[in-house]
Design a protein around this motif. Structure first.
Motif, short mmCIF file in Angstrom:
data_model
loop_
_atom_site.label_atom_id
_atom_site.label_comp_id
_atom_site.label_asym_id
_atom_site.label_seq_id
_atom_site.Cartn_x
_atom_site.Cartn_y
_atom_site.Cartn_z
N MET A 17 0.84 -1.19 0.00
CA MET A 17 0.00 0.00 0.00
C MET A 17 0.88 1.24 0.00
N VAL A 18 0.38 2.32 -0.54
CA VAL A 18 1.15 3.55 -0.61
C VAL A 18 1.60 3.98 0.78
N ALA A 19 0.78 3.75 1.79
CA ALA A 19 1.08 4.21 3.14
C ALA A 19 1.87 3.18 3.94
N THR A 20 2.41 2.15 3.30
CA THR A 20 3.15 1.11 4.00
C THR A 20 4.61 1.18 3.61
N TYR A 21 5.43 1.64 4.53
CA TYR A 21 6.86 1.76 4.27
C TYR A 21 7.56 2.07 5.58
N ALA A 22 8.89 2.09 5.54
CA ALA A 22 9.71 2.53 6.67
C ALA A 22 10.71 3.54 6.14
N GLU A 23 10.80 4.71 6.79
CA GLU A 23 11.59 5.81 6.23
C GLU A 23 12.27 6.60 7.33
N THR A 24 13.45 7.11 7.02
CA THR A 24 14.15 7.99 7.95
C THR A 24 13.56 9.39 7.89
N ASP A 48 6.13 -7.71 -9.72
CA ASP A 48 7.13 -6.65 -9.67
C ASP A 48 7.17 -6.09 -8.25
N GLU A 49 8.36 -5.80 -7.75
CA GLU A 49 8.50 -5.31 -6.38
C GLU A 49 9.52 -4.17 -6.34
N VAL A 50 9.29 -3.23 -5.41
CA VAL A 50 10.27 -2.20 -5.09
C VAL A 50 10.72 -2.43 -3.66
N PHE A 51 12.03 -2.56 -3.46
CA PHE A 51 12.58 -2.79 -2.13
C PHE A 51 13.04 -1.50 -1.46
N PHE A 52 13.62 -0.61 -2.25
CA PHE A 52 14.29 0.57 -1.69
C PHE A 52 14.05 1.78 -2.59
N MET A 53 13.92 2.96 -1.96
CA MET A 53 13.67 4.18 -2.70
C MET A 53 14.47 5.32 -2.06
N HIS A 54 15.01 6.20 -2.91
CA HIS A 54 15.76 7.36 -2.41
C HIS A 54 15.57 8.51 -3.39
N PHE A 137 12.38 2.12 2.74
CA PHE A 137 12.32 0.68 2.49
C PHE A 137 10.87 0.20 2.46
N GLY A 138 10.56 -0.70 1.55
CA GLY A 138 9.28 -1.37 1.54
C GLY A 138 8.16 -0.71 0.78
N TYR A 139 8.38 0.47 0.24
CA TYR A 139 7.34 1.17 -0.52
C TYR A 139 7.18 0.47 -1.87
N GLY A 140 6.10 -0.30 -2.02
CA GLY A 140 5.90 -1.06 -3.25
C GLY A 140 6.24 -2.52 -3.10
N LEU A 141 6.36 -3.03 -1.87
CA LEU A 141 6.70 -4.43 -1.61
C LEU A 141 5.56 -5.13 -0.88
N ILE A 142 5.24 -6.32 -1.33
CA ILE A 142 4.40 -7.23 -0.55
C ILE A 142 5.34 -8.31 -0.04
#
Length: 245
Positions: A17-24, A48-54, A137-142
């Protein structure tokens, strides 16, 4: 337990979900060489998965996996590179790594300790990524993530082998951020390298199911000291769970 090592403990689970992630909340700069390094367990290996975003916009750097089982790195709209197809689907926690050496311009991908770089596609990178931004981390990952590490150097194959399925101290050279992600409770993950706490948004904690040892009042258990892999000058902590009969 019925497993050994890092993957037996708690892990952080995301549901895409868009609101599911962990971020500094603090910014970190990845303008030079870097390595993105983590254990990932996708719930749907064919997606398709996204693990990390910056970053964002033209400075958005993404690291993830394709539905046909290739690791990928993209920067903005102009740079995308993929690994070769992995030998097996990621049905369990798999160490996934992308390295970028700014001096040589080379990008390499690893699954575990195996170099899965596609030689025809992953050399001579021409992108620039100069923005200071939160680590996400985790934005776009199940699925789940453990042992997330960000380095300000391109790890060598020997360094990858030496750190494989091992906890770090947090004091390793050029280790920008280190999140074991094994707290098992709470709304934050500790950065054991440089104090950039991860704040959890919508993700949950998962605990691996194991088997227990039944001990009677006349039994005793002794742990072999050589299994701890610690030198005489290093601290160690043992964590045990007990349930009375």
């Amino acid at each position: 337990t019925n497993k050994t090592g890092i993957t037996t403990g708690a892990s952080l689970v995301f549901d895409a979900m868009v609101a599911t992630y962990a971020e500094t909340k603090v910014n970190r700069n990845l303008s030079g060489s870097f390595t993105i390094d983590m254990l990932v367990k996708p719930a749907k290996p064919d997606d398709d998965e996204v693990f990390f975003m910056h970053g964002d916009g033209q400075d958005l750097l993404l690291f993830g996996k394709t539905g046909d089982n290739k690791l990928w790195l993209s920067v903005g709209n102009d740079y995308l590179v993929k690994s070769r197809k992995l030998d097996a689907q990621m049905t369990d926690f798999t160490r996934t790594i992308v390295t970028y050496d700014k001096q040589s311009g080379e990008v390499h991908f690893y699954a575990g300790t195996q170099d899965v770089t596609d030689p025809s596609a992953a050399s001579d990178a021409t992108f620039t990524h100069t923005i200071a931004a939160p680590l996400n981390f985790g934005y776009g990952l199940i699925g789940g993530i453990l042992e997330a590490r960000v380095w300000t150097k391109a790890l060598t194959p020997a360094e990858i082998a030496n750190t494989h399925m091992k906890y770090l101290s947090g004091y390793e050279r050029e280790l920008l951020a280190y999140y074991p992600m094994n707290e098992g409770e709470g709304e934050t993950c500790i950065d054991k390298a440089n104090g950039a706490t991860l704040y959890i948004h919508g993700a949950t904690w998962n605990f691996e199911k194991g088997i227990s040892l039944h001990i009677t009042s006349t039994d005793s258990v002794e742990l072999a000291g050589d299994l701890l892999a610690r030198s005489a000058i290093q601290d160690e902590t043992l964590r045990l769970w007990f349930k009375t009969a």
